[in-house]
Design a protein around this motif. Structure first.
Motif, short mmCIF file in Angstrom:
data_model
loop_
_atom_site.label_atom_id
_atom_site.label_comp_id
_atom_site.label_asym_id
_atom_site.label_seq_id
_atom_site.Cartn_x
_atom_site.Cartn_y
_atom_site.Cartn_z
N LEU A 283 24.94 47.55 45.37
CA LEU A 283 24.13 48.11 44.27
C LEU A 283 23.74 49.55 44.58
N VAL A 284 23.36 49.78 45.84
CA VAL A 284 22.89 51.12 46.23
C VAL A 284 23.98 52.15 45.97
N VAL A 285 25.19 51.85 46.44
CA VAL A 285 26.25 52.85 46.34
C VAL A 285 26.60 53.13 44.89
N ARG A 286 26.67 52.07 44.08
CA ARG A 286 27.00 52.30 42.66
C ARG A 286 25.92 53.11 41.97
N ALA A 287 24.65 52.78 42.25
CA ALA A 287 23.55 53.50 41.59
C ALA A 287 23.50 54.95 42.05
N VAL A 288 23.72 55.15 43.35
CA VAL A 288 23.62 56.52 43.88
C VAL A 288 24.76 57.38 43.34
N PHE A 290 26.31 57.17 40.44
CA PHE A 290 26.01 57.61 39.06
C PHE A 290 24.83 58.60 39.08
N GLY A 291 23.82 58.29 39.88
CA GLY A 291 22.60 59.11 39.86
C GLY A 291 22.77 60.48 40.47
N SER A 302 18.52 63.39 38.21
CA SER A 302 19.55 63.20 39.25
C SER A 302 18.91 62.80 40.57
N ILE A 303 19.60 61.95 41.34
CA ILE A 303 19.10 61.61 42.67
C ILE A 303 19.43 62.78 43.61
N ARG A 304 18.39 63.31 44.24
CA ARG A 304 18.58 64.45 45.14
C ARG A 304 18.35 64.06 46.60
N ARG A 305 17.46 63.08 46.81
CA ARG A 305 17.09 62.72 48.19
C ARG A 305 17.25 61.20 48.36
N LEU A 306 17.98 60.82 49.41
CA LEU A 306 18.20 59.40 49.67
C LEU A 306 17.58 59.08 51.03
N ILE A 454 17.36 49.85 40.59
CA ILE A 454 18.24 50.69 39.76
C ILE A 454 17.93 52.15 40.13
N GLY A 455 18.87 53.03 39.82
CA GLY A 455 18.69 54.43 40.21
C GLY A 455 17.67 55.15 39.33
N THR A 456 17.64 56.47 39.45
CA THR A 456 16.61 57.23 38.72
C THR A 456 17.12 57.75 37.38
N SER A 457 18.44 57.85 37.19
CA SER A 457 18.88 58.42 35.90
C SER A 457 19.30 57.34 34.92
N GLY A 458 19.30 57.73 33.64
CA GLY A 458 19.69 56.79 32.60
C GLY A 458 18.52 56.01 32.04
#
Ligand code: NAD
Length: 509
Positions: A283-288, A290-291, A302-306, A454-458
């Motif tokens: 899940l992490v890799v797919r969300a990151v 896209f994000g 957009s995800i900037r920091r992981l 879930i990620g941050t975008s969308g």
């Protein structure tokens, strides 16, 4: 090939070789603000020209919006909703063309361009329902024979200033809600994406005209420093909803604040995702992916920091490097493409100088960072190992750069997570209820949006969208965000025949 596909679309959306950039009910034939060429960031080829609005054109647009407001506010809200329903239908009919134009002019991939138009359709539906639900509360009066309630009235003209990266959706979040609330709308789009604005205005004009209206929605395409500043100072603009960089937001807050006007500020993000050891790596890799890579990293969300917990960090890093190697970069109109270009040369320059800064501050580039040798502003997305103390982490670089950091304990991760000026989106991946609830609690994420697994975008339009701190504090789209486009009136009616005062005060001669 790109251009020929583009020409058909432009034609169907009513875009000419040279277009007026000012609409005050009708398009002003020759606005006075000089010529703007809209280019395709995938091939640097010109799409069409726009004659920008000058200050006199702005005056005509604003005066017309103000005059139209005097009548529009009197139309019952459900009738306003019916016109918005028709706009939603027209957007459905034009979804593919408008989505293509977004992809052509902005460079986001076709699926995301269509997604943006879908967001407009969704918010139109939401606004139609809302037009029958602009509820006020009623209160219990402490005085006998008194009735107290609050009602919501239209506010005035709503000025919408939008950023290049969501050239149409952000307008609709504001404009379609504002319109059912009884406001008229003046839109100043980004100069990077004027054609999408003209296409949307053409759609609105058609629907308004079919309903015997004009000028409920209008547009001024012009420079921020001239037309934009005029809007900020203009007392007819009861509320200014501005989407863009923090730098722009500071200026908007200052100028509109000086006249005590209202603002809705949707500014820069610097979004982090915390990944706990017990997260599902898939899940992490797919969300990151896209994000961080979607819209070429040019989303406010957009995800900037992981932030990766020690036990899972290496696995996620390995999987991400492998996944980044498979991202197809290229023509946004090709369905196989996952990442299109950056918007312009300045964006490429900003990314490259950001990469220099990362290296100078001790960061390590694990993947990507080269500009592709082909026409257009194509770059490789970047994975960079970073330390939380690096100053570059404090600002938003509007490009696909993802920082990876390792942590031991959740409290440490939350502290790093919150240690930036911006506060828009945030997320955690975990299967632990305790970790998730800690992240969502008052000592957790300090952002306007907080997600689990879930990620941050969308974002969905049903929720109120916006962020805290330097992201500006504004809220748009769903929930009760509509209240920013109306004025609240508290009403007390005395039907008792007596005149009792509140707080039991006696005031007799
Ligand atoms: P930008 O700040 O350069 O421009 C945004 C808009 O502001 C443009 O229309 C521009 O012409 C206008 N503008 C600039 N100066 C002005 C002035 N003095 N008066 C009036 N208008 C003025 O931003 P951009 O490069 O188009 O967009 C990217 C930025 O937008 C990023 O920081 C991104 O995070 C942010 N953004 C935020 C959200 C959100 O909802 N929080 C959504 C999308 C984009």
């Amino acid at each position: 090939m790109l251009l020929s596909t583009g020409e058909d679309v432009l034609d169907r959306l009513g875009i000419r070789k040279v277009n007026s950039g000012a609409c005050a009910g009708d398009w002003i034939p020759v606005p006075s603000g000089g010529e703007l060429i809209s280019s395709n960031p995938s091939g640097e080829s010109p799409l069409a020209a726009v004659r920008m609005a000058g200050e006199d054109d702005y005056e005509q647009v604003a005066a017309n919006a103000w005059e139209t407001f005097q009548r529009w506010r009197l139309l019952p809200a459900p009738k306003r909703g019916e016109i918005i329903r028709q706009i939603g239908d027209e957007l459905r009919r034009n979804k593919d063309d408008l989505g293509r134009l977004v992809a052509l002019e902005n460079g986001k991939i076709l699926a995301e361009g269509r997604g943006e138009v879908q967001e407009m359709i969704d918010i139109a539906d939401f606004a139609v329902g809302l037009s029958r639900q602009l509820y006020g509360l009623s209160m219990q009066s402490e005085r006998p024979g008194h009735r107290m309630y609050e009602q919501w009235h239209p506010l005035g003209v709503c000025g919408v200033i939008s950023a290049f990266n969501f050239p149409v959706a952000v307008w609709s979040w504001n404009a379609l809600i504002a319109a059912v609330c009884g406001d008229t709308v003046v839109w100043k789009p980004s100069s990077q994406t004027p054609l999408t604005a003209i296409a949307v205005q053409n759609i609105c004009n058609r629907v308004l005209e079919a309903n015997g209206w004009k000028g409920v929605f209008s547009v001024v395409i012009g420079r921020g420093s001239t037309v934009g500043e005029r809007m900020l100072e203009d007392r007819r603009m009861a509320v200014i909803s501005a989407t863009g960089s923090c730098a722009m937001g500071y200026r908007v807050a200052e100028v509109v604040g000086r006249r005590l006007g209202k603002t809705i500020l949707e500014l820069g993000g610097n979004n982090a995702v915390i990944v706990m050891d017990d997260a599902d790596p898939e899940l992490v890799v797919r969300a990151v992916l896209f994000g961080a890579v979607g819209t070429a990293g040019q989303r406010c969300t957009s995800i900037r920091r992981l932030l990766l917990q020690k036990g899972i960090a290496r696995e996620i890093e390995r999987r991400l490097v492998r996944a980044y190697g498979q991202i197809r970069i290229g023509d946004p109109l090709d369905p196989a493409t996952l990442m299109g270009p950056l918007i312009n040369q300045a964006a490429v320059d900003e990314m490259m100088s950001g990469l220099d800064e990362i290296r100078r501050q001790g960061g390590e580039i694990l993947y990507g960072g080269r500009r592709l040798s082909r026409p257009g502003y194509f770059v490789e997305p970047v994975l960079a190992r970073a330390q939380p103390s690096m100053p570059v982490l404090q600002r938003e670089i509007f490009a696909p750069i993802l920082y990876l950091m390792e942590f031991d304990q959740l409290d440490q991760a939350i502290a790093w997570h919150n240690d930036v000026p911006q506060g828009l989106g945030s997320a955690m991946f975990t299967s632990s209820l305790r970790s998730a609830e800690t992240f969502l609690s008052a000592r957790g994420s300090d952002c306007g949006i907080a997600n689990i697994n879930i990620g941050t975008s969308g974002a969905e339009i049903g929720g109120a969208f916006g962020g805290e701190k330097d992201t500006g504090g504004g809220r748009e789209a769903g929930s009760d965000a509509w209240k920013s486009y109306m004025r609240r009136q508290t009403v007390t009616v005395n039907w008792s025949g007596e005149l009792p005062l509140a707080q039991g005060i006696a005031f007799e001669l």
